[in-house]
Design a protein around this motif. Structure first.
Motif, short mmCIF file in Angstrom:
data_model
loop_
_atom_site.label_atom_id
_atom_site.label_comp_id
_atom_site.label_asym_id
_atom_site.label_seq_id
_atom_site.Cartn_x
_atom_site.Cartn_y
_atom_site.Cartn_z
N GLY A 397 58.87 -70.76 -11.42
CA GLY A 397 59.55 -72.02 -11.70
C GLY A 397 60.94 -71.73 -12.22
O GLY A 397 61.49 -70.64 -12.03
N SER A 417 58.44 -73.12 -5.65
CA SER A 417 58.62 -74.49 -5.16
C SER A 417 59.54 -74.57 -3.95
O SER A 417 59.37 -75.46 -3.11
N HIS A 418 60.52 -73.66 -3.84
CA HIS A 418 61.51 -73.75 -2.77
C HIS A 418 61.75 -72.45 -2.00
O HIS A 418 62.43 -72.48 -0.97
N LYS A 443 62.60 -79.19 2.22
CA LYS A 443 62.53 -78.87 0.80
C LYS A 443 63.33 -77.60 0.48
O LYS A 443 63.99 -77.52 -0.55
N GLN A 618 54.01 -85.88 -15.86
CA GLN A 618 54.62 -85.76 -14.53
C GLN A 618 54.00 -84.58 -13.80
O GLN A 618 53.80 -83.52 -14.40
N HIS A 620 53.86 -81.23 -11.61
CA HIS A 620 54.81 -80.13 -11.54
C HIS A 620 55.78 -80.36 -10.39
O HIS A 620 55.39 -80.85 -9.32
N LYS A 621 57.04 -79.99 -10.59
CA LYS A 621 58.06 -80.22 -9.58
C LYS A 621 57.70 -79.58 -8.24
O LYS A 621 58.05 -80.08 -7.17
N ALA A 622 56.98 -78.47 -8.31
CA ALA A 622 56.63 -77.77 -7.07
C ALA A 622 55.53 -78.50 -6.30
O ALA A 622 55.39 -78.30 -5.09
N TYR A 623 54.76 -79.32 -7.00
CA TYR A 623 53.61 -79.96 -6.35
C TYR A 623 53.54 -81.43 -6.74
O TYR A 623 52.52 -81.94 -7.20
N ALA A 624 54.65 -82.13 -6.52
CA ALA A 624 54.74 -83.54 -6.91
C ALA A 624 54.17 -84.47 -5.86
O ALA A 624 54.03 -85.67 -6.10
N GLY A 627 54.00 -88.45 -5.48
CA GLY A 627 54.04 -89.09 -6.77
C GLY A 627 52.71 -89.75 -7.09
O GLY A 627 51.74 -89.66 -6.32
#
Length: 764
Positions: A397, A417-418, A443, A618, A620-624, A627
């Motif tokens: 992360g 994540s990317h 992404k 929220q 995790h940004k990697a697995y949003a 939503g």
């Protein structure tokens, strides 16, 4: 009469040529990575057998590359002259260039050979694609342009793991060629692993005869139970002569190779060759399946002498600034049970085993620094205190990068994540097996390597980013290419261009054109540009399904009865109303031609679809995913991929999901499911707590144990039970999902917080 006709033809030809020249626009220059500034002028430069090339001695590599590229691609051997010339401009930055193509001349201006080389790579993309495969014309035109360009980041890298699967020297060169074409300058070569040691070390011959080979290899996915193996010995290594050859090849393309020698973890293969390097001294074998293993280097004088000897030979082979020492995923089980380790902790006044790892890394750093090199390591090297001069590669992360940068350490961004190209890039079920996760092209392209949490001053410590290619599920070179391309194109633009106003639609258009170049280079890229993305939405209590595709000037045809679409099916023009459970199938068309694969989406309406939903944390940004609303949209996640749009991932957090049904509704049961891929640090919860608010204001609570077993998917079903039975009406429901907790010893990721992944919450 003949003269008049001839003159008329000449005028017509000139007019046609002029029209062609005027039709060349800036948007027609499909260069990847996109330059900072492109101005298209009128006219064309003609390159033919009379064209000459000249450069001064400052541009030997770049001019030789261009001369060879044209000769190999067309047969033209450019003589010395000034039609194409290289000029030194000391006012330009180190890697910047200016490329000017006029009707009569091509001028490349740069401060040094490196900048000129990048100009040549841009010029290459202005030439016919057929040159790439040695079938270019001996007479062709290049659009007249003025291009000014320089990179956003100094570190622009790609990684390749050869420990799990090994690839030929020719392929490594091909990989480096691709990096150079895309103006990347760093190749992170992951050379040692639990499953195989791939670099020749002359002082320790068993690294070649024992550590380089495993007895067999896992078949299928790690999460499949039971594990099966192929029964075939696998392995090999790169000789020092081969490594010198690859390093020289990379240097001539301005690509610096960073070798990775893993320590203290991911070292089971080396311990298999020399058991005295481990804490138990017992004989082990090179790992034959994937994951994290408890066999780590013991921090003894024997081990440090071994690693120092290894580093001595490695440094002689790689002239770059960095030696990558890994530092990731090092279980502490052996150290906790090792008398020597425990004595060392006391002797050095260390807090615990994490402090011992910091001591291990710092000691190796001091030795490597004495050799004029610097270390770089994964973000676990932050644990227990960061070595003084270390550069951090942040993969778990952004937090590691933020911590390191705020402490004044250089960082390279490579978050899962990317940047993990071993993740699935499509939700199609016919995709080849991958480790898991979901990382589509868009992404990757959206990635900004500078964390928002850093100040302008702190952001200077972010050197750049790299894409990682871990090869557990890439047994051959074609599969490496399939997973790397075209995502590497997006990464090249992230690190070279990093434009604030990213235009993904424009990028896709350029990628579509760039596919022709990849075809010519015989690169087995994945083409998902003609796939369809579907999204569910709710408006004023009604549900709709939206379809879109990435490529321009294409149509979508669809059906809602589960039949395959054809050229006579409904053409998509607006959101599709959804009033019943249905199956939508759709396909992209270019005219009447089918493109890509058929998109299929099953939608199952239930009483919570479109409801108001809130989650206390929220994802995790990697697995949003999509939503919170994605948990009540009528669409279930993949059975095999936890990282798609429907699964939501939370790292180490207890979550509470509240669903407001909008009005009192009869409820019979509630169901959901959890992903339980322990090999990816994902654990189903041990229990789920439920709370219902009934129509009369009564609050009903219940607590249900979850039987996780060894299944990857864990279904959770709850039948509503009250004295009123089916007559009860419910207004709102809350699911409280405690996190599993800390991953136990002996498991992958032991000592780390577990992930929780939850899918659609179905209420009926």
């Amino acid at each position: 009469m003949q003269l008049k006709t001839f003159l008329s033809l000449c005028i017509l030809l000139l007019l046609c040529t002029a029209c062609k020249q005027q039709n060349t626009k800036t948007e027609d220059i499909a260069i990847i990575p996109i330059p900072k500034s492109v101005v298209v002028n009128d006219g064309m430069f003609t390159l033919n057998s009379a064209t000459t090339l000249n450069s001064n001695i400052s541009f030997t590599v770049s001019s030789d590359f261009l001369r060879s590229f044209i000769k190999d691609g067309t047969g033209l051997d450019l003589k010395s002259g000034s039609d194409i010339e290289f000029l030194k401009d000391t006012m330009l930055n180190e890697e910047a260039y200016r490329l000017t193509v006029s009707k009569s001349k091509i001028r490349i201006e740069a401060n040094n050979d490196r900048g000129a080389f990048y100009a040549v790579q841009t010029l290459r993309q202005l030439m016919p694609v057929s040159i790439e495969k040695g079938k270019g014309p001996k007479h062709f035109k290049i659009p007249t342009v003025t291009i000014e360009d320089s990179p956003a980041f100094g570190y622009r890298g790609m990684h390749l793991d050869v420990g799990r699967h090994m690839y030929s020297v020719d392929f490594i060169k091909k990989y480096i060629d691709a990096l150079a074409m895309l103006k990347m300058n760093s190749f992170h070569w992951h050379l040692t692993e639990d499953q195989g040691w791939r670099i020749e070390i002359k002082k320790y011959p068993k690294l070649q005869t024992v550590a380089a080979f495993r007895n067999e290899t896992l078949v299928g996915h790690y999460s499949d139970q039971p594990h099966n193996f192929d029964g075939k010995r696998y392995g090999g290594f790169y000789s020092q002569e081969e490594i010198k050859e690859v390093v020289s090849y990379a240097n001539n393309r301005f690509v610096t190779i960073i070798p990775e020698i893993e320590m203290p973890g991911h070292s089971q293969a080396a311990i298999a060759a020399y058991p005295e390097l481990g804490c138990t001294g017992e004989q082990v074998e090179a790992a034959k399946k994937w994951g994290v293993f408890e066999e780590v280097y013991c921090p003894s004088e024997t081990t440090f002498k071994f690693l120092e000897d290894v580093i001595d030979e490695v440094i002689e082979l790689f002239p770059g600034k960095y030696i990558h020492i890994g530092g990731d995923e090092a279980p502490k089980t052996r150290w906790k049970n090792c008398d020597h380790c425990q004595d060392l902790i006391k002797q050095k006044g260390l807090k615990d085993e994490h402090g011992l790892q910091s001591y291990f890394i710092a000691r190796m750093e001091r030795y490597i620094n004495t050799k004029g090199k610097q270390i770089i390591g994964w973000d676990e090297i932050l644990e227990g205190g960061l070595a003084p001069n270390a550069t951090v590669m942040s993969w778990r992360g952004m937090d590691g990068a933020i911590e390191a940068a705020k402490a004044g350490h250089n960082v390279v961004m490579t978050p899962t994540s990317h940047c993990y190209f071993d993740y699935y890039q499509s939700e199609n079920y016919n995709e080849p097996i991958a480790i898991g996760g979901f990382l589509p092209l868009e992404k990757v392209y959206s990635f900004n390597p500078i964390p928002e949490e850093l100040t302008k001053e702190e952001s200077k410590y972010v050197l750049g980013a790299q894409g990682n290619v871990w090869t557990e599920y890439m047994p051959n070179e074609d599969q490496v290419e399939y997973m790397a391309f075209p995502r590497i194109l997006a990464m090249s633009e992230v690190v070279w261009s990093n434009t604030k106003d990213k235009n993904y639609e424009d990028f896709v258009t350029r990628v579509e054109y760039f596919h022709n170049r990849l075809d010519a280079l015989d690169i087995n890229y994945a083409n998902h540009l003609y796939e369809i993305e579907g999204n569910m939405s709710s408006e004023e209590g009604l549900s709709f399904f939206e379809l879109k595709t990435q490529s321009k000037n294409k149509s979508i045809r669809y059906t809602t009865d589960g039949t395959e679409p054809s050229s006579s099916s409904i053409m998509y023009s607006e959101k599709i109303p959804i009033s019943n459970s249905t199956t939508i199938k759709a396909q992209v068309y270019g005219g009447d031609e089918k493109l890509g694969t058929i998109f299929t989406q099953e939608i199952k309406l239930h009483k919570a679809v479109g409801s108001k939903i809130e989650i206390n944390k929220q994802p995790h940004k990697a697995y949003a995913g999509s939503g919170a609303i994605g948990l009540v949209n009528g669409i279930s996640g993949s059975d095999s991929r936890y990282g798609d749009k429907e699964w939501l991932g939370f790292w180490g957090e207890d979550i509470s999901v509240s669903i407001d049904l909008g009005k009192n509704k009869e409820v019979n049961y509630i169901s959901t499911r959890f992903y339980n891929g322990n090999g990816q640090w994902i654990y189903a919860p041990k229990e789920v707590k439920l709370q219902f608010v009934l129509d009369d204001g009564t609050i009903v609570t219940d607590q249900i144990s979850v039987d996780a077993r060894d299944d990857v998917l864990i279904d959770f079903d709850y039948e509503f039970k009250t004295p009123k039975a089916l007559d009860v009406k419910v207004r709102s429901i809350e699911l409280i999902v405690p996190n599993y907790g800390i991953i136990p010893e002996g498991k992958q990721g032991s000592g780390n917080k577990a992930w929780t992944f939850i899918d659609e919450i179905i209420i009926n």
